[in-house]
Design a protein around this motif. Structure first.
Motif, short mmCIF file in Angstrom:
data_model
loop_
_atom_site.label_atom_id
_atom_site.label_comp_id
_atom_site.label_asym_id
_atom_site.label_seq_id
_atom_site.Cartn_x
_atom_site.Cartn_y
_atom_site.Cartn_z
N MET A 1 6.44 19.79 -4.73
CA MET A 1 5.19 19.07 -4.57
C MET A 1 5.34 17.88 -3.62
N ILE A 2 6.46 17.76 -2.96
CA ILE A 2 6.66 16.63 -2.05
C ILE A 2 5.66 16.71 -0.91
N GLN A 3 4.91 15.63 -0.72
CA GLN A 3 3.90 15.57 0.32
C GLN A 3 4.22 14.55 1.40
N PHE A 4 5.09 13.59 1.08
CA PHE A 4 5.38 12.51 2.02
C PHE A 4 6.90 12.34 2.17
N ASP A 5 7.31 12.01 3.38
CA ASP A 5 8.73 11.75 3.62
C ASP A 5 9.17 10.47 2.93
N ALA A 6 8.25 9.51 2.80
CA ALA A 6 8.56 8.26 2.11
C ALA A 6 7.27 7.58 1.68
N ILE A 7 7.41 6.74 0.65
CA ILE A 7 6.32 5.89 0.20
C ILE A 7 6.77 4.45 0.38
N PHE A 8 5.91 3.64 0.96
CA PHE A 8 6.16 2.20 1.11
C PHE A 8 5.30 1.45 0.11
N ILE B 1 11.53 4.39 11.89
CA ILE B 1 11.16 5.70 11.34
C ILE B 1 10.40 6.49 12.40
N GLU B 2 10.81 7.73 12.56
CA GLU B 2 10.19 8.60 13.55
C GLU B 2 8.69 8.77 13.27
N ALA B 3 7.91 8.82 14.33
CA ALA B 3 6.45 8.92 14.21
C ALA B 3 6.02 10.20 13.50
N GLU B 4 6.84 11.23 13.53
CA GLU B 4 6.49 12.50 12.91
C GLU B 4 6.62 12.46 11.39
N LYS B 5 7.33 11.47 10.88
CA LYS B 5 7.52 11.36 9.43
C LYS B 5 6.19 10.99 8.78
N SER B 6 5.95 11.57 7.64
CA SER B 6 4.71 11.35 6.90
C SER B 6 4.94 10.28 5.83
N LEU B 7 4.21 9.17 5.96
CA LEU B 7 4.37 8.06 5.03
C LEU B 7 3.07 7.79 4.27
N LEU B 8 3.24 7.37 3.02
CA LEU B 8 2.14 6.86 2.22
C LEU B 8 2.46 5.39 1.98
N ILE B 9 1.56 4.51 2.44
CA ILE B 9 1.80 3.07 2.35
C ILE B 9 0.78 2.44 1.42
N PHE B 10 1.27 1.82 0.35
CA PHE B 10 0.42 1.03 -0.54
C PHE B 10 0.56 -0.41 -0.11
N LEU B 11 -0.53 -1.03 0.29
CA LEU B 11 -0.52 -2.34 0.91
C LEU B 11 -1.35 -3.35 0.13
N PRO C 1 0.12 3.25 17.44
CA PRO C 1 -1.15 3.97 17.61
C PRO C 1 -1.04 5.48 17.38
N ASP C 2 0.17 6.02 17.45
CA ASP C 2 0.34 7.47 17.31
C ASP C 2 0.75 7.90 15.91
N ARG C 3 1.03 6.96 15.03
CA ARG C 3 1.41 7.32 13.66
C ARG C 3 0.18 7.79 12.89
N ARG C 4 0.39 8.68 11.97
CA ARG C 4 -0.70 9.22 11.15
C ARG C 4 -0.42 9.03 9.66
N ASP C 5 0.13 7.88 9.32
CA ASP C 5 0.44 7.59 7.93
C ASP C 5 -0.84 7.39 7.14
N LYS C 6 -0.73 7.52 5.84
CA LYS C 6 -1.84 7.24 4.92
C LYS C 6 -1.62 5.83 4.39
N ILE C 7 -2.56 4.93 4.65
CA ILE C 7 -2.46 3.55 4.17
C ILE C 7 -3.54 3.32 3.13
N VAL C 8 -3.11 2.91 1.94
CA VAL C 8 -4.01 2.64 0.84
C VAL C 8 -3.87 1.17 0.47
#
Length: 127
Positions: A1-8, A49-59, A80-87
């Motif tokens: 079920m892993i969806q993200f390379d890392a969570i911040f 961290i490489e731009a291709e990595k998928s991150l979920l950021i809780f801010l 500008p090219d990163r597509r992370d999810k920022i919450v």
């Protein structure tokens, strides 16, 4: 079920980070959960961290040195090219904060503290 390379977890409160890290660990959406007590430290780590990595950021919004709004402005400029999810994860109940957060295209959600499994699942259902 892993969806993200890392969570911040970007929050100046180490207790919040500890609780949220344990909670997110139960979801199995990432093997890597990193805590940052300052938004500036999170931005520095993002540069490695490489731009291709998928991150979920809780801010968090309200932090010393660099607040959440400053983080978002710097993130937009530097990555500008990163597509992370920022919450945004904040104790603020001010509607203006929620409205301002959603004006950022890079913000995918606004959750009020405390974080819960229901809130995490709700946010993940959007992806």
């Amino acid at each position: 079920m892993i969806q993200f390379d890392a969570i911040f977890l970007v929050d100046d409160d180490p207790i919040n980070n500890l609780i949220n890290k344990r909670l997110l660990g139960k979801t199995e959406i990432s093997d890597t959960i990193l805590e940052f007590l300052g938004a500036d430290m999170a931005l520095q780590h993002l540069e490695e961290i490489e731009a291709e990595k998928s991150l979920l950021i809780f801010l968090d919004i309200n932090m010393p040195v660099m607040n959440g709004w400053e983080f978002l402005d710097s993130y937009k400029e530097k990555f500008p090219d990163r597509r992370d999810k920022i919450v945004i994860l904040s104790s603020s109940i001010d509607f203006q904060d929620r409205k301002k957060a959603m004006e950022y295209e890079i913000v995918s959600g606004f959750l009020e503290k405390p974080l819960s499994l229901d809130k995490i699942n709700y946010q993940l259902s959007k992806y």
